[in-house]
Design a protein around this motif. Structure first.
Motif, short mmCIF file in Angstrom:
data_model
loop_
_atom_site.label_atom_id
_atom_site.label_comp_id
_atom_site.label_asym_id
_atom_site.label_seq_id
_atom_site.Cartn_x
_atom_site.Cartn_y
_atom_site.Cartn_z
N CYS A 250 33.87 -36.82 -19.26
CA CYS A 250 33.93 -38.21 -19.76
C CYS A 250 32.88 -38.83 -20.19
O CYS A 250 32.94 -39.71 -21.22
CB CYS A 250 34.41 -38.93 -18.10
SG CYS A 250 36.00 -38.69 -17.25
N SER A 251 31.68 -37.89 -20.27
CA SER A 251 30.63 -38.55 -20.82
C SER A 251 30.67 -38.10 -22.51
O SER A 251 29.62 -38.52 -22.90
CB SER A 251 29.25 -37.79 -20.20
OG SER A 251 29.61 -36.40 -20.15
N ALA A 252 31.52 -37.13 -22.86
CA ALA A 252 31.60 -36.61 -24.11
C ALA A 252 31.64 -37.71 -25.03
O ALA A 252 32.37 -38.65 -24.99
CB ALA A 252 32.90 -35.69 -24.48
N THR A 253 30.88 -37.63 -26.27
CA THR A 253 31.10 -38.55 -27.40
C THR A 253 32.31 -38.08 -28.40
O THR A 253 32.40 -37.01 -28.65
CB THR A 253 29.77 -38.47 -28.24
OG1 THR A 253 28.70 -38.60 -27.66
CG2 THR A 253 29.83 -39.38 -29.56
N LEU A 254 33.09 -39.04 -28.43
CA LEU A 254 34.47 -38.73 -29.14
C LEU A 254 34.21 -39.30 -30.70
O LEU A 254 34.18 -40.48 -30.84
CB LEU A 254 35.62 -39.56 -28.24
CG LEU A 254 35.92 -38.78 -27.22
CD1 LEU A 254 36.68 -39.86 -26.35
CD2 LEU A 254 36.65 -37.64 -27.19
N PRO A 255 34.39 -38.42 -31.49
CA PRO A 255 34.55 -38.79 -32.94
C PRO A 255 35.75 -39.89 -33.59
O PRO A 255 36.77 -39.62 -32.75
CB PRO A 255 34.35 -37.44 -33.90
CG PRO A 255 35.12 -36.38 -32.88
CD PRO A 255 34.88 -36.78 -31.56
N ASP A 256 35.34 -40.33 -34.51
CA ASP A 256 36.62 -41.23 -35.19
C ASP A 256 37.58 -40.35 -35.76
O ASP A 256 37.21 -39.00 -36.15
CB ASP A 256 36.00 -42.26 -36.02
CG ASP A 256 35.34 -43.33 -35.49
OD1 ASP A 256 34.59 -44.22 -36.50
OD2 ASP A 256 35.17 -43.50 -34.33
N TRP A 257 38.64 -40.69 -35.98
CA TRP A 257 39.64 -39.69 -36.55
C TRP A 257 40.20 -40.54 -37.68
O TRP A 257 40.69 -41.74 -37.53
CB TRP A 257 40.88 -39.48 -35.47
CG TRP A 257 41.81 -38.64 -35.87
CD1 TRP A 257 42.11 -37.14 -36.25
CD2 TRP A 257 43.42 -38.92 -36.32
NE1 TRP A 257 43.07 -36.89 -36.84
CE2 TRP A 257 43.78 -37.71 -36.85
CE3 TRP A 257 44.01 -40.17 -36.36
CZ2 TRP A 257 45.36 -37.95 -37.22
CZ3 TRP A 257 45.32 -40.21 -36.76
CH2 TRP A 257 45.97 -39.09 -37.09
N ASN A 258 40.41 -39.91 -38.69
CA ASN A 258 40.90 -40.61 -39.95
C ASN A 258 42.14 -40.18 -40.55
O ASN A 258 42.39 -38.80 -40.68
CB ASN A 258 39.96 -40.66 -41.14
CG ASN A 258 38.46 -41.12 -40.64
OD1 ASN A 258 38.19 -42.28 -40.61
ND2 ASN A 258 37.75 -40.22 -40.28
N VAL A 259 43.07 -41.11 -40.94
CA VAL A 259 44.46 -40.39 -41.68
C VAL A 259 44.92 -41.18 -42.76
O VAL A 259 44.69 -42.26 -42.59
CB VAL A 259 45.59 -40.45 -40.43
CG1 VAL A 259 45.79 -41.78 -39.99
CG2 VAL A 259 46.78 -39.80 -41.02
N SER A 260 45.30 -40.56 -43.81
CA SER A 260 45.96 -41.00 -44.90
C SER A 260 47.10 -41.44 -44.97
O SER A 260 48.35 -40.34 -44.63
CB SER A 260 45.46 -40.34 -46.12
OG SER A 260 46.20 -40.98 -47.47
#
Ligand code: DD4
Length: 329
Positions: A250-260
């Motif tokens: 739960c402490s993980a840093t979650l990256p943004d996700w990008n989609v076209s």
């Protein structure tokens, strides 16, 4: 006519979004679902043992029974309901359908009985997949669209706070930039579209392909290649047999996700991918992006994607040329 209705998260995990709807003379709280096409409600025709604490529609009091008509629906997660059909007035915000098929449940699965936040669903996919027999019925949107200022509705859902569904108009105060439009394939009755290239942290993580926009689904279900490439960027993540999907600390840093989509890149902010602890108090969390093997192979853009975006379900180009509009909130 045109207007807006408040859409409130059903719980702290944004599991679903519910809206007040007046069916006959009773106001119920219904889950607007662009992935199905039946408007069904808990009712006085539901066995008392299954009514739980739900608000009830009383068809005998205000509706016209469609004699001999029945319905029976099963959702992606295996839950379902069935029953009989009335025609009655349904009011959503300031928008009224005078003769809407209101499907009264005579039976509902335990998931619905125990989900005290939801008194039924408003199906907003295409009427071609409505389950009423012997004569298929129209959705609320199909019933009102010719009377709307514009034949469209917009989903403006938010993380952890109330948003809206707007019927009949675009509200430029609710989005930034311009709306990117993309063609819809409604051949299966859904708001189907094609999503393209994805990236995480500047790295390409593959292309999505055919997908459906489904406000009734909580999470974001994608091809396994895209999903595994995302969690490769999440330290300590794994695809758990125990929990049936990707988990991480739960402490993980979650990256943004990008989609076209429609030539524009849309971003889901990383924190939205922490769905919840796997069980209360656990320091292991379950991901809000999961492989589409969990949804029978269908790629589903559920609330994890939809919240934070302005999504237009649009038939302004004619009912044979539906399209989706997307903008950032
Ligand atoms: C208890 C409960 C269960 C399922 C659903 C449900 N509603 O829409 C959907 C998705 C999946 C697909 O079936 C169509 N859209 N699922 C709602 C519930 F309140």
């Amino acid at each position: 006519q045109q207007g807006s209705v408040t859409a409130s998260p059903s719980d702290s995990m944004d599991d679903s979004y519910i809206c007040p709807v007046t069916t006959g003379s009773n106001t119920l709280h219904l889950d607007f679902d662009t992935g199905s096409s039946d408007l069904w409600v808990f009712s006085t025709d539901t066995p008392a043992s299954e009514q739980g604490s739900h608000s009830l529609y009383n068809g005998e009091a205000t509706g016209k029974l469609l004699s001999g008509y029945t319905w029976d629906i099963t959702y992606e997660d295996g839950s379902g309901s069935k029953g009989i059909v009335y025609s009655d007035k349904v009011v959503i915000g300031p928008v009224t359908a005078t003769s809407q098929a209101v499907e009264a449940a005579t039976s509902a699965s335990s998931g619905f009985v125990s989900d005290t936040s939801t008194d039924g669903l408003v199906g907003l996919a295409f009427s071609s997949i409505n389950t009423v027999e012997p004569q298929q019925q129209l959705t609320f949107f199909d019933n009102v669209k010719s009377s709307l200022a514009s034949p469209l509705f917009a989903a403006v859902l938010k993380h952890g706070k109330a948003g809206t569904y707007d019927f009949g108009y675009l509200d430029s105060s609710k989005y930034t930039g311009s709306i990117a439009y993309t063609a819809v394939d409604n051949s299966q009755g859904f708001w189907g579209f094609t999503a393209g290239a994805t990236t995480v942290g500047g790295k390409s993580t593959g292309s999505v392909g055919a997908a459906i926009m489904d406000t009734g689904t909580t999470l974001l279900y994608l091809p396994s290649k895209v999903v595994s490439a995302y969690y490769a960027q999440v330290k300590g993540s794994s695809n758990s047999n125990t929990y049936g999907g990707y988990i991480f600390p739960c402490s993980a840093t979650l990256p943004d996700w990008n989609v076209s989509i429609g030539g524009t890149t849309f971003t889901v902010t990383g924190s939205y991918f922490n769905y919840s602890p796997v069980s209360s108090g656990s320091s292991t969390c379950y991901g809000a992006m999961q492989p589409n093997s969990q949804t029978g192979g269908s790629t589903v853009f559920g609330d994890t994607f939809i919240k934070g975006h302005y999504i237009v379900f649009d038939q302004t180009q004619g009912s044979n040329s539906p399209r989706l509009g997307l903008a950032k909130q």
